[in-house]
Design a protein around this motif. Structure first.
Motif, mmCIF file in Angstrom:
data_model
loop_
_atom_site.group_PDB
_atom_site.id
_atom_site.type_symbol
_atom_site.label_atom_id
_atom_site.label_comp_id
_atom_site.label_asym_id
_atom_site.label_seq_id
_atom_site.Cartn_x
_atom_site.Cartn_y
_atom_site.Cartn_z
ATOM 1 N N ARG A 95 -10.079 -0.866 0.362
ATOM 2 C CA ARG A 95 -9.328 -0.284 -0.743
ATOM 3 C C ARG A 95 -10.168 0.620 -1.649
ATOM 4 N NH1 ARG A 95 -4.426 -2.831 -1.363
ATOM 5 N NH2 ARG A 95 -4.224 -2.058 -3.506
ATOM 6 N N ILE A 99 0.844 -1.200 0.000
ATOM 7 C CA ILE A 99 0.000 0.000 0.000
ATOM 8 C C ILE A 99 0.878 1.250 0.000
ATOM 9 C CG2 ILE A 99 -1.603 1.371 1.393
ATOM 10 C CD1 ILE A 99 -2.853 -1.281 2.318
ATOM 11 N N VAL A 131 -2.264 5.015 5.207
ATOM 12 C CA VAL A 131 -2.773 3.661 5.413
ATOM 13 C C VAL A 131 -3.909 3.782 6.416
ATOM 14 C CG1 VAL A 131 -2.264 1.326 6.184
ATOM 15 C CG2 VAL A 131 -0.520 2.647 4.943
#
Length: 273
Positions: free
Chosen positions: A125, A66, A93
């Motif tokens: 996501r 990520i 994140v």
């Protein structure tokens, strides 16, 4: 009124360049600061019968992936926008929907592409756009898929005499003032004098802000015509609408008109609640 701060939401798995270019175009028009934001989260460990399956190495690897993707998006954002407008980057994140709603504090307008793949996906996501519209307290411009330039010649206002529609008109006023043609449309098979009085008041209110508009009442057809259908027929560059929904068991439930606009990735839509 003008937009002086625009928050651009970038789906971590989506194609970023078109919506970045569109947002840059908007920021230039309004001399606005453009704040790029992207986020994704690491899913929690799977709970197995008899305890938790802890996979520390896997979780760390996902986090690193990520972070690498966020850096890639930052470079793309700054490469396309940095020399054109005043910019800021926020990559994190964390839960993408929650972080975008939080970042709305600093923006006058949120710009986002349609959900990657055309529908809401992995909550870790993918941003829940409906949730953002109903909770952010800011207008949300959902761009059409892969459009890079923001035309503003023809605008369709989907009108209902509700708080949400009034809010949407006020929120979209800077864009309405750039338009060449504005149509305020109600879909109603049984329009009354009250319906027309409502439309006439909206047209008058817009005229006070220098916006020339005309009002129309269109009947539903056998297929259940929606504002999205009318917008496509008139080749509208932008649709302005209130968003109508409520929370039930932590899921956002939308009415048909709002749902059809959210699902139509061929239109630029600005929605408020």
């Amino acid at each position: 009124m003008s937009y002086k701060s625009i928050v651009l939401n970038l789906d971590i798995d989506g194609v970023a360049a078109p919506v970045i270019k569109l947002a840059v175009d908007l920021a230039r028009r309004f001399d606005a600061r453009l704040i790029g934001l992207s986020a994704a989260d690491v899913p929690p460990p799977v709970v197995m019968e008899g305890g938790v399956a802890f996979e520390g190495e896997s979780l760390m690897r996902q986090r690193k992936n990520i972070e690498r993707r966020l850096e890639s998006l930052r470079a793309e954002f700054e490469g396309l926008a940095g020399a054109a407008v005043d910019t800021e980057w926020r990559g994190a994140v964390g839960n993408p929907t929650r972080l975008l709603i939080g970042a709305s504090r600093v923006g006058d307008l949120i710009v986002t592409a349609p959900p990657y793949g055309g529908s809401p996906g992995n909550a870790h996501r993918s941003t829940d756009i409906g949730n953002v519209i109903l909770q952010a307290g800011r207008p949300v411009l959902v761009a059409s898929a892969n459009e890079e330039n923001f035309r503003i010649d023809k605008v369709l206002v989907g009108w209902k005499d509700t708080r949400e529609a009034k809010r949407a008109l006020t929120d979209a006023m800077p864009l309405l003032q750039l338009a060449q043609e504005v149509r305020v449309v109600t879909i109603d098979n049984d329009a009354t004098d009250e319906t027309w009085n409502s439309l006439d008041d909206v047209v008058a209110s817009l005229s006070f802000h220098g916006v020339k508009a005309k009002a129309e009442v269109l009947p539903e057809n056998s297929d259940g015509r929606t504002i999205a259908d009318v917008a496509e027929a008139m080749h509208a560059d932008l649709v302005i609408s209130g968003a109508y929904g409520h929370s039930r068991f932590r899921e956002w439930i939308f009415g048909g008109a709002t749902r059809s606009l959210l699902q139509n990735d061929r239109l630029n839509r600005i929605m408020s609640n």
